[in-house]
Design a protein around this motif. Structure first.
Motif, short mmCIF file in Angstrom:
data_model
loop_
_atom_site.label_atom_id
_atom_site.label_comp_id
_atom_site.label_asym_id
_atom_site.label_seq_id
_atom_site.Cartn_x
_atom_site.Cartn_y
_atom_site.Cartn_z
N ARG A 230 0.99 73.85 7.82
CA ARG A 230 0.00 73.02 8.32
C ARG A 230 -0.06 73.02 9.69
O ARG A 230 -0.71 73.38 10.46
N ILE B 159 9.70 71.42 -0.08
CA ILE B 159 9.30 69.92 0.55
C ILE B 159 8.77 70.28 1.85
O ILE B 159 7.81 69.53 2.26
N PHE C 268 11.71 70.43 -5.97
CA PHE C 268 11.13 69.95 -6.83
C PHE C 268 10.55 71.30 -7.90
O PHE C 268 9.57 71.39 -8.52
N PRO D 213 5.02 73.12 3.06
CA PRO D 213 3.88 72.64 3.17
C PRO D 213 3.38 71.93 4.69
O PRO D 213 2.71 72.30 5.33
N LEU D 214 4.46 71.14 5.12
CA LEU D 214 4.06 70.40 6.33
C LEU D 214 4.25 71.50 7.79
O LEU D 214 3.43 71.43 8.51
N ARG E 105 1.60 67.79 -8.87
CA ARG E 105 1.38 67.43 -7.39
C ARG E 105 2.45 68.40 -6.75
O ARG E 105 2.45 69.03 -5.66
N SER E 106 3.84 68.32 -7.29
CA SER E 106 4.95 69.13 -6.62
C SER E 106 4.62 70.60 -7.15
O SER E 106 4.90 71.65 -6.22
N LYS F 139 8.12 69.42 -11.34
CA LYS F 139 8.36 68.57 -12.15
C LYS F 139 6.93 67.80 -12.35
O LYS F 139 6.85 66.97 -13.50
N ASP F 140 5.93 68.14 -11.77
CA ASP F 140 4.64 67.58 -12.00
C ASP F 140 3.58 68.21 -11.27
O ASP F 140 3.91 69.08 -10.66
N GLN G 6 2.39 71.79 -4.28
CA GLN G 6 3.42 71.90 -3.09
C GLN G 6 4.07 73.39 -2.81
O GLN G 6 4.09 74.04 -2.14
N LEU H 83 7.68 62.67 -2.04
CA LEU H 83 7.70 63.66 -1.11
C LEU H 83 6.88 64.95 -1.81
O LEU H 83 6.92 66.05 -1.41
N PHE H 84 6.10 64.54 -3.06
CA PHE H 84 5.18 65.41 -3.34
C PHE H 84 3.85 65.54 -2.85
O PHE H 84 3.09 66.18 -3.28
N THR H 85 3.80 65.08 -1.53
CA THR H 85 2.61 64.74 -0.94
C THR H 85 2.84 64.90 0.70
O THR H 85 4.13 64.45 1.10
N THR H 86 2.01 65.39 1.29
CA THR H 86 2.13 65.37 2.85
C THR H 86 1.27 64.51 3.56
O THR H 86 1.07 64.59 4.67
N ASP H 87 0.22 63.68 2.69
CA ASP H 87 -0.62 62.82 3.18
C ASP H 87 -0.31 61.74 3.89
O ASP H 87 0.50 60.90 3.14
#
Lengths: 174, 433
Positions: free
Chosen positions: B48, B41, B71, B44-45, B78-79, B75-76, B82, A22-26
């Protein structure tokens, strides 16, 4: 026409798309991990037009919209379940993933067999025998959202109407 | 117009927000919302979708919260990205209630800060938004696109649910908490027993329950499929919100002759501490009937049971004891305020001395995100709300859901354990919660 991927009751959003992704929305990236913790073979083998057939309470658990997004992006044409969890049901409509509630079809259909689904009519046809099943129709309000192609377009029209007409925005939604 | 019908608290709140004198189950209503929430989490959706809708401003920057808790701390990379999307949107929109990492888990933070109030209608892009029903508001989880629509318009549409009434009569037994009552209830009605329905919790046993205990109960309504879980406000509720409320509010209560789809009556005196076995929150047994399986990890925290009551209870068990050498124990206060209070009370010192890892507020371990992910075949006793396949990590790991006292005792014993198996009498820990 598509093949049936059949699962049991209570397929939850954590197995549809685990939180570790869930670190992406792609959508494409989510699709690559769709159903991973329930059926590791799914994402690699699902073909456009296939359908998921499942038991009661499909989509229970998290509100993560990533779940119907992943299923849709995996190419699934429709999810047919005996019943859906409430938030998943709404999310599926909102993101344009067709879903049908039809316990009879779920009881009858077998993994791997071919079906034809007419989402608008709510009919499910078993290709091998010609047998058809009728799903419950959507409430009229949801049909309106579906006619718009999902909630984003429905809202876009409503907001545009409100901007043009000043105060008439709320009425447009009814 | 037909005469007004008696209504449940859920129906009254929906009617008031739809601007109509009454509603009935099955009716679709367009309602205004009082407060909205998204996390790192789901935001972001939602952001958009908000932009795709052509929206430019949220309906009210004082009534939309974004909470970074899943997150976060990131933690990384990509998060982190977000979180950045959510953070930048909050700044762009001038959101008054933007909460950075570590401020708290949304469902602990919002009630404690008086942002969700009796009689209100609240949506959150997180399934455990139903938690706020503990203060007598209608609150329910939605997806990101639904939230985006509400952010843009200040409204949403809802189907008026039928209400299930749960009456817990008699008094709670020692060691039995709100968590045990809700686990017991989910075990009885199953994880789709309340789908599309409101769950209203009442009864004399609940009068004894602290706000923290009620928040834990309402939190898990979604695990039975409930649209919302709700308590009628009592003096305890009103005292709790009086110290916190950031807006005027109007509490409502169920009419005595309101109609319920079903009424369940449970004798609280017959309920003992409960455990949900893998892999569903409805796979519930009384602790006395559960095999004392060895465990690898204990997690005390989450939006279900990371509140002050929970930490106090766990600390009373862990004081002067050590976590079993083969167990990792993680304690996460559910908000910065709770963490600070736990520090003042010496609870954090007790946890550290016992060998626990204590972290800043995050949802991390509950959803297998970070700070406690389980490896293959590992087993955890968790105070969180879900134990689905892969929920806390590897799909072959196992989570057992239990109350904080049971979790803390299990950490010491290295296996599932009732506190009394360690020779702890309830009187020693009573009075804290």
């Amino acid at each position: 026409m598509g093949r049936v991927w059949k699962y049991g009751d209570d397929v939850n959003t954590d197995v549809i798309i685990p939180a570790r992704y869930l670190f992406t929305t792609d959508p494409a990236e989510l699709a690559a991990h769709c159903m991973e913790d329930l059926d590791p073979s799914f994402a690699a083998n699902v073909r456009p037009g296939d359908v998921i057939v499942a038991g009661r309470n499909f989509g229970c658990g998290s509100s993560r919209e990533h779940a119907p997004v992943a299923i849709r992006a995996a190419g699934v044409a429709c999810v047919i379940a005996a019943s859906f969890a409430r938030i998943f049901y709404r999310n599926a409509i909102n993101v344009g993933l067709p879903i049908l509630e039809c316990p009879e079809a779920v009881a009858a259909l077998e993994n791997g067999e071919e079906v034809e689904v007419d989402v608008a009519a709510g009919t499910i046809r078993r290709v091998a025998t010609g047998e058809t099943f009728q799903a419950a129709p959507f409430p009229p309000f949801m049909q309106e959202i579906l006619r718009c192609g999902g909630l984003v377009e429905y809202a876009r029209r409503k907001l545009a109407a409100a901007a043009a007409g000043g105060t008439g925005g709320t009425e447009g939604a009814r | 117009m037909a005469a007004q019908r008696p209504m449940t608290i859920t129906e009254k709140i929906l009617a008031a927000h739809a601007g109509v004198p009454w509603v009935e189950p099955g009716q679709l209503v367009e309602v205004r919302v009082d407060f909205l929430m998204a996390n790192d989490i789901t935001a972001p959706l939602a952001i958009r979708a908000f932009r795709e809708m052509g929206a430019t401003r949220v309906f009210d920057p004082e009534r939309v919260a974004i909470v970074l808790s899943h997150f976060a701390p990131s933690k990384d990379i990509r998060s982190a990205d977000q979180c950045k999307v959510a953070r930048e949107f909050a700044r762009e929109q001038g959101l008054v209630h933007y909460y950075e990492m570590g401020e708290g888990i949304e469902h602990a933070l919002l009630p404690d800060r008086g942002l969700v109030l009796p009689g209100e209608l609240v949506l959150g892009a997180d399934s455990h938004t139903c938690t706020y029903g503990a203060v007598g508001c209608f609150s329910t989880g939605v997806g990101s696109t639904d939230l985006a629509y509400a952010m843009a318009t200040g409204e949403t549409w809802l189907k008026v649910p039928e209400t299930l009434k749960f009456v817990y009569y008699n008094r709670l037994q020692p060691w039995v908490t709100g968590k045990d009552l809700i686990l017991y209830t989910i075990g009885r009605i199953s994880c789709d027993g309340a789908t599309y329905k409101a769950m209203e919790f009442t009864g004399e046993a609940l009068a004894d329950l602290s706000m923290d205990g009620r928040l834990a109960m309402a939190n898990m309504a979604i695990e039975a499929g409930g649209k919302n879980g709700i308590f009628n406000p009592d003096q305890r509720t009103l005292d709790y919100v009086a110290q916190r409320a950031q807006r005027p509010f109007s509490p409502v209560w169920s009419d005595p002759d309101a109609e319920y789809a079903e009424v369940y009556e449970f004798d609280a005196a017959q309920i003992e501490p409960q455990v949900a076995l893998p892999w569903s929150p409805d796979n519930v047994r009384p602790l006395s009937q559960v095999e004392r399986v060895p465990i690898d990890q204990v997690f005390i925290g989450s939006c279900t049971n990371g509140r002050l009551d929970d930490l106090r209870t766990a600390a009373r068990i862990l004081r002067g004891r050590r976590v079993h050498p083969e167990v990792r124990a993680i304690v996460i206060p559910a908000s910065r305020d709770i963490y600070l209070q736990a520090l003042k009370e010496g609870l954090i010192e007790i946890f550290m001395a016992a060998g626990c890892v204590v972290s800043a507020s995050t949802c991390g371990p509950c959803l297998g995100g970070h700070m406690g992910v389980l490896g293959k075949g590992e087993r955890c006793v968790s105070t969180s709300n879900r134990n689905f396949v892969g929920r806390m990590g590897h799909p072959e790991s196992e989570s057992y859901l239990a109350n904080p006292a049971v979790a803390a005792a299990s950490a010491v014993a290295g296996r599932l354990c009732h506190p009394e198996e360690l020779g702890i009498r309830y009187e020693e820990v009573a009075g804290v919660a």
